[in-house]
Design an enzyme around this catalytic site. Structure first.
Site, PDB file in Angstrom:
ATOM      1  N   CYS A 296       0.754  -1.004   0.082  1.00 43.36           N
ATOM      2  CA  CYS A 296      -0.468  -0.352   0.021  1.00 43.36           C
ATOM      3  C   CYS A 296       0.587   1.454  -0.245  1.00 43.36           C
ATOM      4  O   CYS A 296       0.467   2.218  -0.938  1.00 43.36           O
ATOM      5  CB  CYS A 296      -0.967  -0.087   1.345  1.00 43.36           C
TER       6      CYS A 296
ATOM      7  N   CYS B 153      -1.225   1.677  -2.867  1.00 38.63           N
ATOM      8  CA  CYS B 153      -2.187   2.096  -3.615  1.00 38.63           C
ATOM      9  C   CYS B 153      -1.977   3.892  -2.932  1.00 38.63           C
ATOM     10  O   CYS B 153      -2.381   4.929  -4.123  1.00 38.63           O
ATOM     11  CB  CYS B 153      -2.930   2.686  -1.909  1.00 38.63           C
TER      12      CYS B 153
ATOM     13  N   LYS C   9       0.723   5.354  -6.341  1.00 34.18           N
ATOM     14  CA  LYS C   9      -0.705   5.099  -7.296  1.00 34.18           C
ATOM     15  C   LYS C   9      -2.133   6.320  -6.906  1.00 34.18           C
ATOM     16  O   LYS C   9      -1.713   6.972  -8.140  1.00 34.18           O
ATOM     17  CB  LYS C   9      -1.207   4.047  -6.388  1.00 34.18           C
TER      18      LYS C   9
ATOM     19  N   TYR D 143      -8.771  -3.964 -11.257  1.00 33.46           N
ATOM     20  CA  TYR D 143      -8.597  -2.403 -10.492  1.00 33.46           C
ATOM     21  C   TYR D 143      -6.596  -1.581 -11.001  1.00 33.46           C
ATOM     22  O   TYR D 143      -6.857  -0.918 -11.577  1.00 33.46           O
ATOM     23  CB  TYR D 143      -8.411  -2.965  -9.226  1.00 33.46           C
TER      24      TYR D 143
ATOM     25  N   GLU E  30      -6.742   1.596 -13.133  1.00 37.95           N
ATOM     26  CA  GLU E  30      -6.498   2.862 -12.935  1.00 37.95           C
ATOM     27  C   GLU E  30      -5.072   3.375 -13.832  1.00 37.95           C
ATOM     28  O   GLU E  30      -4.935   4.194 -13.904  1.00 37.95           O
ATOM     29  CB  GLU E  30      -5.782   2.325 -11.288  1.00 37.95           C
TER      30      GLU E  30
ATOM     31  N   HIS F   5     -27.239  20.496  -1.924  1.00 35.76           N
ATOM     32  CA  HIS F   5     -27.643  21.281  -3.299  1.00 35.76           C
ATOM     33  C   HIS F   5     -26.820  22.473  -2.960  1.00 35.76           C
ATOM     34  O   HIS F   5     -26.976  23.338  -2.598  1.00 35.76           O
ATOM     35  CB  HIS F   5     -28.999  21.761  -3.869  1.00 35.76           C
TER      36      HIS F   5
ATOM     37  N   GLU G  37     -26.361  14.530  -4.230  1.00 39.93           N
ATOM     38  CA  GLU G  37     -27.902  14.528  -3.642  1.00 39.93           C
ATOM     39  C   GLU G  37     -28.427  14.200  -5.019  1.00 39.93           C
ATOM     40  O   GLU G  37     -29.469  13.784  -5.005  1.00 39.93           O
ATOM     41  CB  GLU G  37     -27.901  16.393  -4.232  1.00 39.93           C
TER      42      GLU G  37
END
Ligand code: NDP
Length: 453
Positions: free
Chosen positions: A42, A47, A50, A177, A181, A434, A439
């Site tokens: 990681c 992660c 990346k 993944y 990516e 909003h 939303e």
């Protein structure tokens, strides 16, 4: 029998470090061995670097949007050397934090490889043998290159962060993944990017509508995404790699990156000699408390090939320490895992896909694809997608899928609601924030389609 340690952890990644620290916090005498850099996949080659590359790759788009918003903005060349130096500094900083946290917790760190010689015996790189009442294997995984293409100088995700320069063109093989990516990252950095995926659509196993939406956006962004395609022939030519595809096309690439899956790191650990039978891919079979069939040996994280995600490894490591040293038997429930794929746009998902849900019973699908305000104003045509999958009988939201900028941030909170058993009525009752993209999740009133089968 007196042991040298109460716990010996092999592997200084997310799962191992968490387990070591929590166990030490309960008063256990803990040691941890790491053969490479503290922090694991990681932090060092996954992660974290990346995501920093994702940020780097987003600037050309941001600058082009800035012009549409009235800024006199321009962007010149991307300098990989500058970025990489900054990246190396950041990774060293994080590595230092991991190490300092272990030292602060009084964990003895061995900077070497460790293997097993018995249910309680660990051999260190210098040949010394130490004993521990419990051993935790948290050695993670490593990328796999198909056998046929090994030894041809192709990259995996491990080498991306070590590149000396940025290629002008890249072929990425795979549709998971990592492949998807990196296709977005390299494309964003201005590298001519081709992606081969052997199947009909990238991101197998995820929601079909979301997969199609992401693939469409990637294509629109300029990635040459070739589905139903694999490498047929490959050879080195004039400092480049010549590739012929199974669909009959050929071309030269500066670099070929294989993102064709990962394998648990168990080779040479000595597990088979102890009679511990591994899965076909080398994974260590464990029960829900992460205990292997040898009672003193536990395993967490990618080496068990349950859900190969950093936060999962952390929770498995924590639960292990609570169970064995904290007197609080606990395990991580792998049932509902929110996750994000950092393609551009991002994909955030939690719960069931439409396909999984409809196989379980009648469901209503609330789905919307729309042009987000930010990019619409900038004259871009890209679309965001929001989708809720609702059980017709209970009104419970079974799955949520978001393909949009910052979808990872949004799905984190949707994960809280869905984990608490939120119904569609709960979503409807929630006031919209909003103007935001999210939303849409609380304003989709009519079902887009229903499945009664
Ligand atoms: P995946 O298993 O997700 O994907 C591997 C891809 O390679 C699939 O598309 C697969 O095709 C293809 N493939 C496998 N073997 C071959 C072959 N011999 N020839 C051609 N194609 C092949 O692995 P990744 O390496 O992408 O990622 C590993 C794991 O790492 C993920 O499952 C995830 O858990 C984790 N990860 C998480 C991230 C995140 O949280 N954002 C980011 C990166 C990784 P097919 O579908 O046909 O099998």
């Amino acid at each position: 029998m007196a042991f040298d340690y109460d716990l010996f952890v092999i592997g200084g990644g997310s799962g191992g470090v968490r387990a070591a620290r929590i166990a030490a916090g309960y008063g256990a005498r803990v040691a941890l061995a790491e053969e490479y850099r503290m922090g694991g996949t990681c932090v060092i080659r996954g992660c974290v670097p990346k995501k920093l590359m994702v940020f780097a790759s987003g600037f050309p788009q941001a600058v082009s949007d800035a012009r549409a918003y009235g800024w006199d903005a321009g962007i010149k060349a991307f300098d990989w050397t500058t970025f990489k130096a900054q990246l190396d500094n950041e990774l060293s900083r994080l590595e230092g934090i991991y190490r300092a946290n272990l030292e602060r917790a009084d964990v003895t760190v061995h900077d070497c490889r460790a293997t097993l010689a018995g249910p309680h015996e660990v051999v260190l790189g210098d040949g010394r043998e130490v004993t521990a009442k419990h051993i935790l294997i948290a050695t993670g995984g490593q990328p796999v290159v198909p056998e046929k293409w090994q030894g041809m100088g192709c990259m995996t995700s491990n080498e991306v962060f070590l590149m000396e320069s940025l290629p002008k063109s890249i072929l990425i093989v795979g549709g998971g993944y990592i492949a998807s990516e990196f296709a977005c990252i390299f494309n964003g950095l201005g590298v001519r990017t081709t992606q081969f995926y052997r199947g009909a659509q990238i991101l197998r196993g995820f929601d079909e509508e979301a997969r199609g939406h992401i693939a469409g956006e990637m294509d629109d962004a300029g990635i040459n995404l070739q589905l139903g395609t694999d490498i047929l022939e490959m050879e080195a030519r004039d400092g480049k790699t010549w590739v012929k595809s199974t669909t009959g096309h050929d071309g030269c690439f500066d670099t070929v990156l294989f993102a064709t899956g990962r394998r648990p790191n168990t080779a040479g650990l000595g597990l088979e000699a102890l009679g511990l039978e591994l899965e076909a891919n080398g994974a260590i079979p464990v029960d829900r408390y992460s205990q292997s069939r040898i009672p003193s040996i536990y395993a967490v994280g990618d080496v068990t090939d349950r859900a190969n995600l950093t936060p999962v490894a952390i929770r498995e490591g924590h639960a292990f320490a609570d169970t064995v040293f904290g007197g609080k038997p606990s395990y991580f429930d792998h049932g509902l895992i929110p996750t994000a794929i950092f393609t551009q746009p991002e994909y955030g998902t939690v719960g069931l896909t439409e396909e999984e849900a409809r196989a379980q019973g009648p469901v209503d699908i609330f789905s919307a694809a729309f042009r987000p305000m930010h990019s619409l104003f900038a004259g871009r045509d890209n679309r965001a997608m929001m989708k809720l999958i609702v059980c017709r009988q209970t009104d419970k939201v079974l799955g949520c899928h978001i393909v949009a900028d910052h979808a990872g941030e949004m799905i984190q909170l949707a994960g809280v609601a869905i984990g608490m058993g939120a119904t569609k009525a709960d979503f409807d009752r929630t006031l919209a924030v909003h103007p935001t993209m999210a939303e849409e999740l609380v304003t989709m009133r009519a079902a887009t389609r229903s499945h009664s089968d």
